[in-house]
Design an enzyme around this catalytic site. Structure first.
Site, PDB file in Angstrom:
ATOM      1  N   ASP A   5       0.878  -1.172   0.000  1.00 13.34           N
ATOM      2  CA  ASP A   5       0.000   0.000   0.000  1.00 13.34           C
ATOM      3  C   ASP A   5       0.911   1.217   0.000  1.00 13.34           C
ATOM      4  O   ASP A   5       2.112   1.113   0.246  1.00 13.34           O
ATOM      5  CB  ASP A   5      -0.897  -0.018   1.251  1.00 13.34           C
ATOM      6  N   SER A   6       0.306   2.374  -0.229  1.00  8.88           N
ATOM      7  CA  SER A   6       1.086   3.601  -0.161  1.00  8.88           C
ATOM      8  C   SER A   6       1.541   3.874   1.276  1.00  8.88           C
ATOM      9  O   SER A   6       2.514   4.583   1.483  1.00  8.88           O
ATOM     10  CB  SER A   6       0.230   4.760  -0.652  1.00  8.88           C
ATOM     11  N   CYS A  68      -3.765  -1.140  -1.947  1.00  7.25           N
ATOM     12  CA  CYS A  68      -4.113   0.272  -2.142  1.00  7.25           C
ATOM     13  C   CYS A  68      -5.194   0.404  -3.220  1.00  7.25           C
ATOM     14  O   CYS A  68      -5.020  -0.074  -4.344  1.00  7.25           O
ATOM     15  CB  CYS A  68      -2.845   1.008  -2.587  1.00  7.25           C
ATOM     16  N   GLU A 144      -4.821   9.208   9.575  1.00  2.84           N
ATOM     17  CA  GLU A 144      -3.390   9.210   9.924  1.00  2.84           C
ATOM     18  C   GLU A 144      -3.174   9.921  11.257  1.00  2.84           C
ATOM     19  O   GLU A 144      -2.286   9.586  12.026  1.00  2.84           O
ATOM     20  CB  GLU A 144      -2.571   9.917   8.835  1.00  2.84           C
ATOM     21  N   CYS A 176     -11.245   2.883   0.096  1.00  6.81           N
ATOM     22  CA  CYS A 176      -9.879   3.342   0.393  1.00  6.81           C
ATOM     23  C   CYS A 176      -9.407   2.536   1.597  1.00  6.81           C
ATOM     24  O   CYS A 176     -10.193   2.248   2.508  1.00  6.81           O
ATOM     25  CB  CYS A 176      -9.905   4.837   0.709  1.00  6.81           C
ATOM     26  N   HIS A 178      -7.835   3.232   4.162  1.00  8.45           N
ATOM     27  CA  HIS A 178      -7.964   3.821   5.495  1.00  8.45           C
ATOM     28  C   HIS A 178      -9.390   3.776   6.033  1.00  8.45           C
ATOM     29  O   HIS A 178      -9.603   3.874   7.229  1.00  8.45           O
ATOM     30  CB  HIS A 178      -7.526   5.289   5.462  1.00  8.45           C
TER      31      HIS A 178
HETATM   32  N1  DGL Z   1      -3.955   3.711   0.087  1.00  3.45           N
HETATM   33  C1  DGL Z   1      -4.704   4.754  -0.554  1.00  3.45           C
HETATM   34  C2  DGL Z   1      -5.983   4.155  -1.158  1.00  3.45           C
HETATM   35  O1  DGL Z   1      -6.462   3.118  -0.745  1.00  3.45           O
HETATM   36  C3  DGL Z   1      -5.040   5.878   0.425  1.00  3.45           C
HETATM   37  C4  DGL Z   1      -3.852   6.683   0.835  1.00  3.45           C
HETATM   38  C5  DGL Z   1      -3.188   7.404  -0.323  1.00  3.45           C
HETATM   39  O2  DGL Z   1      -3.786   8.346  -0.893  1.00  3.45           O
HETATM   40  O3  DGL Z   1      -2.092   7.004  -0.680  1.00  3.45           O
HETATM   41  O4  DGL Z   1      -6.527   4.730  -2.053  1.00  3.45           O
END
Ligand code: DGL
Length: 268
Positions: A5-6, A68, A144, A176, A178
């Site tokens: 993931d990011s 992600c 976050e 998403c 999060h």
């Molecule tokens: N992991 C990203 C997503 O699921 C959210 C966080 C980001 O913008 O990198 O879209």
């Protein structure tokens, strides 16, 4: 199995995978040096995604979950990989298509919404569904920050979700990584009548199903190792990771960059 993931949000997928498949060994890569992906262009996210995949393959993983949503939405189609790869969009869309009466709301990053990946996946399964997607750029920073149960977060959610509620959505995709952490807050805002679909739970169910079909041996009730790798040091990551996984964590700082030059060339 590799998961990336990011940042920290993809650990919602890891938590779900570990509860379904406790014996599965996992390598998690959080690309914290390049977070967020959700505000970037498709070309940039595709480049990061290729780099992360190449990095995980070099570590010997036998399958990869693109946890992600933004990367799944914008880069999955561009991949040709020698091991099985799962993205989160299709399993999330399938879970929503299975339960929606007629109107599906999707909340996600700007990049995921722009890609139209969820409406496309939903319409492939059920062309008659009405789908509306709402970008929610303020939610990732709130998560976050750890403001999961907070009046400010509830107000922001209300602002984003009210148009979807007025429109009459019966199902809402948390599109998403999060957002599963905001599920109680989202529930407070949407009330009991809207079905919430968690794409993290949906992809882990799909992975478990596919592994079982392929006869992969991950049947033990414990013992799976979890290695946590990040591309930048981040106290916020450690704090949230412990909250998501409900265990203390040890992070290893890695660099994914050496593989980039060749990949960038192949993309251009
Ligand atoms: N992991 C990203 C997503 O699921 C959210 C966080 C980001 O913008 O990198 O879209």
């Amino acid at each position: 199995m590799g998961v990336f993931d990011s940042g920290v949000g993809g650990l919602t997928v890891v938590a779900s995978l570990r509860s379904r498949l406790p014996a599965l060994d996992l390598v998690y890569l959080g690309d914290t040096a390049r977070l967020p992906y959700g505000t970037k262009s498709a070309a940039t996210v595709a480049r990061y995604t290729h780099r992360n995949i190449s990095f995980l393959l070099d570590r010997g993983v036998d399958g990869i979950v693109v946890a992600c949503n933004s990367a799944s939405a914008m880069a999955l189609d561009t991949l040709a990989v020698s091991v099985p790869v799962w993205g989160v969009i299709e399993p999330g869309a399938a879970a929503a298509a299975a339960c929606s009466v007629s109107r599906v709301g999707v909340i996600a990053t700007e990049a995921t919404v722009r890609s139209q990946a969820y409406p496309r996946a939903l319409h492939r399964l059920r062309p008659e569904l009405d789908v509306r997607a709402q970008p929610c750029p303020l939610l990732v920073p709130l998560v976050e920050e750890g403001w999961l149960d907070d009046e400010v977060t509830d107000r922001v959610l209300r602002r984003y979700l009210e148009p979807l509620l007025l429109w009459g959505m019966d199902t809402l995709v948390l599109g998403c990584t999060h957002y599963p952490l905001l599920e109680p807050a989202v529930r407070r805002v949407v009330g009991p009548a809207v079905t919430l679909v968690d794409s993290a739970a949906a992809v882990s169910a799909r992975v478990a199903e596919d592994l079982a079909t392929s006869g992969a041996e991950v049947t033990g009730s414990a013992g799976g190792r979890l290695e946590l790798l990040v591309t930048d040091d981040s106290p916020a990551f450690a704090r949230l990771a412990e909250r998501i996984l409900d265990e203390s964590v040890r992070l290893h700082w890695v660099d994914t960059v050496p593989a980039t030059a060749a990949l960038m060339e192949s993309l251009s």
